[in-house]
Motif scaffolding. Structure first.
Motif, PDB file in Angstrom:
ATOM      1  N   GLN A 187    -122.743  10.162 -16.633  1.00 52.32           N
ATOM      2  CA  GLN A 187    -123.882   9.548 -17.318  1.00 52.32           C
ATOM      3  C   GLN A 187    -123.388   8.763 -18.539  1.00 52.32           C
ATOM      4  O   GLN A 187    -122.564   9.231 -19.314  1.00 52.32           O
ATOM      5  N   GLY A 188    -123.898   7.546 -18.690  1.00 50.78           N
ATOM      6  CA  GLY A 188    -123.522   6.709 -19.813  1.00 50.78           C
ATOM      7  C   GLY A 188    -122.574   5.598 -19.443  1.00 50.78           C
ATOM      8  O   GLY A 188    -122.447   4.618 -20.171  1.00 50.78           O
ATOM      9  N   LEU A 191    -125.140   4.658 -15.479  1.00 48.85           N
ATOM     10  CA  LEU A 191    -126.494   5.198 -15.612  1.00 48.85           C
ATOM     11  C   LEU A 191    -126.818   5.490 -17.075  1.00 48.85           C
ATOM     12  O   LEU A 191    -125.958   5.950 -17.827  1.00 48.85           O
ATOM     13  N   LYS A 192    -128.067   5.232 -17.462  1.00 40.28           N
ATOM     14  CA  LYS A 192    -128.493   5.384 -18.855  1.00 40.28           C
ATOM     15  C   LYS A 192    -129.762   6.244 -18.941  1.00 40.28           C
ATOM     16  O   LYS A 192    -130.734   5.881 -19.600  1.00 40.28           O
ATOM     17  N   ASN A 194    -130.473   9.079 -20.442  1.00 35.51           N
ATOM     18  CA  ASN A 194    -130.834   9.566 -21.774  1.00 35.51           C
ATOM     19  C   ASN A 194    -131.457   8.471 -22.646  1.00 35.51           C
ATOM     20  O   ASN A 194    -132.253   8.756 -23.539  1.00 35.51           O
ATOM     21  N   GLU A 195    -131.113   7.225 -22.383  1.00 31.98           N
ATOM     22  CA  GLU A 195    -131.681   6.120 -23.146  1.00 31.98           C
ATOM     23  C   GLU A 195    -133.035   5.681 -22.600  1.00 31.98           C
ATOM     24  O   GLU A 195    -133.914   5.267 -23.354  1.00 31.98           O
ATOM     25  N   LEU A 196    -133.203   5.771 -21.280  1.00 31.98           N
ATOM     26  CA  LEU A 196    -134.433   5.282 -20.649  1.00 31.98           C
ATOM     27  C   LEU A 196    -135.532   6.333 -20.597  1.00 31.98           C
ATOM     28  O   LEU A 196    -136.718   6.004 -20.612  1.00 31.98           O
ATOM     29  N   THR A 198    -136.673   9.298 -22.732  1.00 27.30           N
ATOM     30  CA  THR A 198    -136.531  10.002 -24.000  1.00 27.30           C
ATOM     31  C   THR A 198    -137.736  10.903 -24.229  1.00 27.30           C
ATOM     32  O   THR A 198    -138.759  10.763 -23.544  1.00 27.30           O
ATOM     33  N   SER A 265    -132.494   6.050 -14.093  1.00 25.12           N
ATOM     34  CA  SER A 265    -131.323   5.869 -14.952  1.00 25.12           C
ATOM     35  C   SER A 265    -130.920   4.403 -15.099  1.00 25.12           C
ATOM     36  O   SER A 265    -130.028   4.085 -15.896  1.00 25.12           O
ATOM     37  N   LEU A 266    -131.563   3.508 -14.345  1.00 24.51           N
ATOM     38  CA  LEU A 266    -131.210   2.087 -14.397  1.00 24.51           C
ATOM     39  C   LEU A 266    -132.371   1.187 -14.801  1.00 24.51           C
ATOM     40  O   LEU A 266    -132.145   0.073 -15.296  1.00 24.51           O
ATOM     41  N   THR A 286    -127.007  -3.323 -11.372  1.00 23.36           N
ATOM     42  CA  THR A 286    -125.585  -2.983 -11.461  1.00 23.36           C
ATOM     43  C   THR A 286    -124.699  -4.229 -11.526  1.00 23.36           C
ATOM     44  O   THR A 286    -123.534  -4.148 -11.933  1.00 23.36           O
TER      45      THR A 286
END
Length: 468
Positions: A187-188, A191-192, A194-196, A198, A265-266, A286
Motif C-alpha cells: 500500500q502506498g 494503491l492509495k 489510506n488517502e482515498l 479516510t 485504492s485508485l 495506473t
C-alpha cells in the motif's frame, strides 16, 4: 461428439415428445452462474459508493454476500430435489402453488431480461467511450450483442455454456491480473487506500448511507441463482447443481473483495460512485496501456457472458410457463434439432431490444434488482414451507443445506433492508412494479388459470405433504 451431432442422433420419432438434452456438468453450472454475475464486478456495484461512500460499498459487499450465500444454499437443496427447467418457478409450483409460481416466473424473466439489457448497454457505452468518435452511438453495438447471443442460444445450450465458460474465465483472469499488477501487498506504492478512504469521508452520509447502498450492492452477486434454470439439462442435478452453485459463489466473493480493494485504492469515492466502468477506469489510472487493454476486454467479455446466460435463463422460465399452460403452449416448443426452447428465445428478443433503446443503465439495473429481490424474498418463505411439508427423510434430496432455518431468516431480513434501500432511491419504480405484479396476478387468477391442466403441472413423485 458435438451438441449438434448429439441432437441429430436423438431425433425423436414422429409423435414423440421432444425434451431438453441432459448434457451439462458442474463446470457449465459454474459458467452459467458466474458468467451472469461477473459483470457486476465491472459495473453496477460501484453505484453503492455514491449512496454511502467507499466504506459503505465494502460493508454492503459482505452483508449482501451473506444474502447470496443463503440464496445459493437454499437453491442447491430445493433445485437438486426439483430438477426441472424454470428453477425457482418449478420450486414455487410444487411447494407454494400456481399463483406464486406464475409470479416467480415473471420475476425471473424480468430480472434476467433487464440484466441482459444492462449488459448490452454497457458494451455499447464502453465501445463509444473508447472509440471517441463523434456522432457514434451505442445502438448498433447493443443490437449486435443481443441478436448474436440470441442466435447462439438458439443453436444449443452446450455450445452456449462452453462459450460462457471460456469468456467468463478470461474476464475473471483480467481482475486477477489487475490485482497483482498494482502490488496489493505494498500500500502506498500504487494503491492509495489510506488517502482515498479516510475517517472523514469513509461514510459521508452516515449509517443511512450504508442502508441505501444495499440497493446497488446487490449487483456484486445478482444472478447466481440462475444456475437453477438449467436443472433439466444437467446430467447429475444432485452433484452438479450444488457444486457448481457453491463454487460460483466462492468465486464471486473473492472477485468482489478484490474489485473493491483495487477500485477504492485508485479512485476517489465521488468518482467511483459515478463511473460506469470502475475496473476499466482503475486500469487507466495506473497509466499502463497493457492493463487498460486487458480490462477493456475483460469488461466487454463479462458483459457478453452475462447477457448470454441471461438469455438462456429468461427463455427457460418463459418456456416453463408455456409448458404448464400458464401461458399459451406455443411458447413450450423445443427445436427438433437443437433441442432448445427456441420460440421463447425469439419472443423475448424484441422485448430486450425495446428496453435497451428506451432505458438507461441505472434504470435497467434497478428494474433487474427489484425483480431479483422479490424472488429472493419468496425463496426464504419457500424453503421453510418445503422443510415443513416434506421433512428430512420423507423424500430423497440431492443436497441438504445446513443450519436451517438460519439462512432463510438471514435472507428474509436482508431482503427487507434492500427493499427499504430501493424505496429510498427509486420509490416510484418500486411501487409501479408492485402494482404491475398485482395486475398480472389478477389476470392469471381470473382468466388464464382456467386453461391450466392442474394434474399435469406437478411432476415430482412425492408423498402427500405433512398436514394434508
Amino acid at each position: 461428439m458435438s451438441q449438434a451431432a448429439q441432437a441429430t442422433a436423438q431425433v425423436p420419432a414422429p409423435g414423440q415428445r421432444i425434451s431438453l438434452l441432459r448434457v451439462l456438468g458442474p463446470a457449465h453450472v459454474w459458467a452459467l452462474g458466474v458468467g451472469i454475475v461477473l459483470v457486476g464486478e465491472f459495473t453496477g456495484w460501484n453505484f453503492s459508493a455514491d449512496k454511502g461512500g467507499a466504506l459503505a460499498a465494502l460493508i454492503t459487499c459482505w452483508f449482501v454476500g451473506i444474502l447470496y450465500t443463503s440464496v445459493a444454499m437454499i437453491d442447491s437443496e430445493v433445485t437438486s430435489t426439483v430438477a426441472a427447467a424454470g428453477g425457482q418457478y418449478a420450486q414455487a409450483k410444487h411447494v407454494v402453488g400456481p399463483l406464486m409460481a406464475f409470479n416467480v416466473a415473471l420475476y425471473l424473466v424480468f430480472a434476467y431480461t433487464m440484466l441482459q439489457v444492462s449488459d448490452a448497454i454497457l458494451v455499447g457505452d464502453l465501445m463509444v467511450t473508447v472509440s471517441a468518435t463523434e456522432g457514434l452511438t451505442r445502438h448498433a453495438f447493443v443490437v449486435v450483442t443481443i441478436v448474436v447471443l440470441a442466435w447462439l442460444n438458439y443453436r444449443g445450450v452446450l455450445m452456449t455454456l462452453n462459450v460462457n465458460f471460456i469468456i467468463t474465465a478470461l474476464a475473471y483472469a483480467s481482475i486477477v491480473i489487475l490485482f497483482f499488477s498494482v502490488q496489493p501487498w505494498s500500500q502506498g506504492v500504487v494503491l492509495k487506500l489510506n488517502e482515498l478512504v479516510t475517517p472523514e469521508n469513509a461514510l459521508p452520509y452516515g449509517w443511512i448511507g450504508v442502508i441505501a447502498a444495499f440497493q446497488f450492492a446487490i449487483w456484486y452477486y445478482l444472478g447466481i441463482e440462475g444456475t437453477t434454470q438449467a436443472a433439466e439439462e444437467v446430467r447429475s442435478p444432485s452433484r452438479s447443481l450444488p457444486y457448481g452453485t457453491m463454487a460460483g459463489m466462492i468465486t464471486l466473493l473473492i472477485a468482489a473483495a478484490i474489485t473493491w480493494y483495487v477500485c477504492a485504492s485508485l479512485l476517489p469515492w465521488e468518482y467511483l460512485g459515478f463511473t460506469f466502468f470502475p475496473l476499466f477506469d482503475a486500469a487507466r489510472v495506473t497509466g499502463s496501456p497493457t492493463l487498460e487493454f486487458i480490462l477493456f476486454w475483460g469488461t466487454v467479455l463479462s458483459a457478453v457472458a452475462s447477457a448470454n446466460g441471461c438469455i438462456n435463463d429468461a427463455a427457460r422460465a418463459w418456456f416453463s410457463l408455456g409448458r404448464d399452460r400458464y401461458l399459451p403452449t406455443w411458447f413450450s416448443a423445443v427445436h427438433p434439432k437443437y433441442r432448445t426452447p427456441y420460440r421463447s428465445i425469439l419472443f423475448l428478443l424484441p422485448i430486450a431490444l425495446a428496453f435497451a433503446f428506451i432505458a438507461d443503465l441505472n434504470q435497467a439495473i434497478t428494474f433487474s434488482i427489484l425483480s431479483g429481490v422479490l424472488q429472493y424474498t419468496f425463496m426464504s418463505i419457500n424453503i421453510v414451507m418445503f422443510r415443513n411439508k416434506w421433512p428430512l427423510g420423507s423424500i430423497r434430496r440431492g443436497y441438504t443445506h445446513p443450519f436451517h432455518p438460519i439462512p432463510a431468516i438471514c435472507l428474509f431480513l436482508l431482503c427487507a433492508i434492500t427493499f427499504f434501500a430501493i424505496f429510498l432511491g427509486f420509490g416510484s419504480q418500486l411501487i409501479a412494479m408492485v402494482i404491475f405484479y398485482v395486475i398480472v396476478s389478477l389476470w392469471f387468477h381470473f382468466y388464464r388459470y382456467r386453461y391450466v391442466r392442474r394434474g399435469d403441472q406437478f411432476t415430482m413423485p412425492w408423498p402427500k405433504p405433512q398436514g394434508y
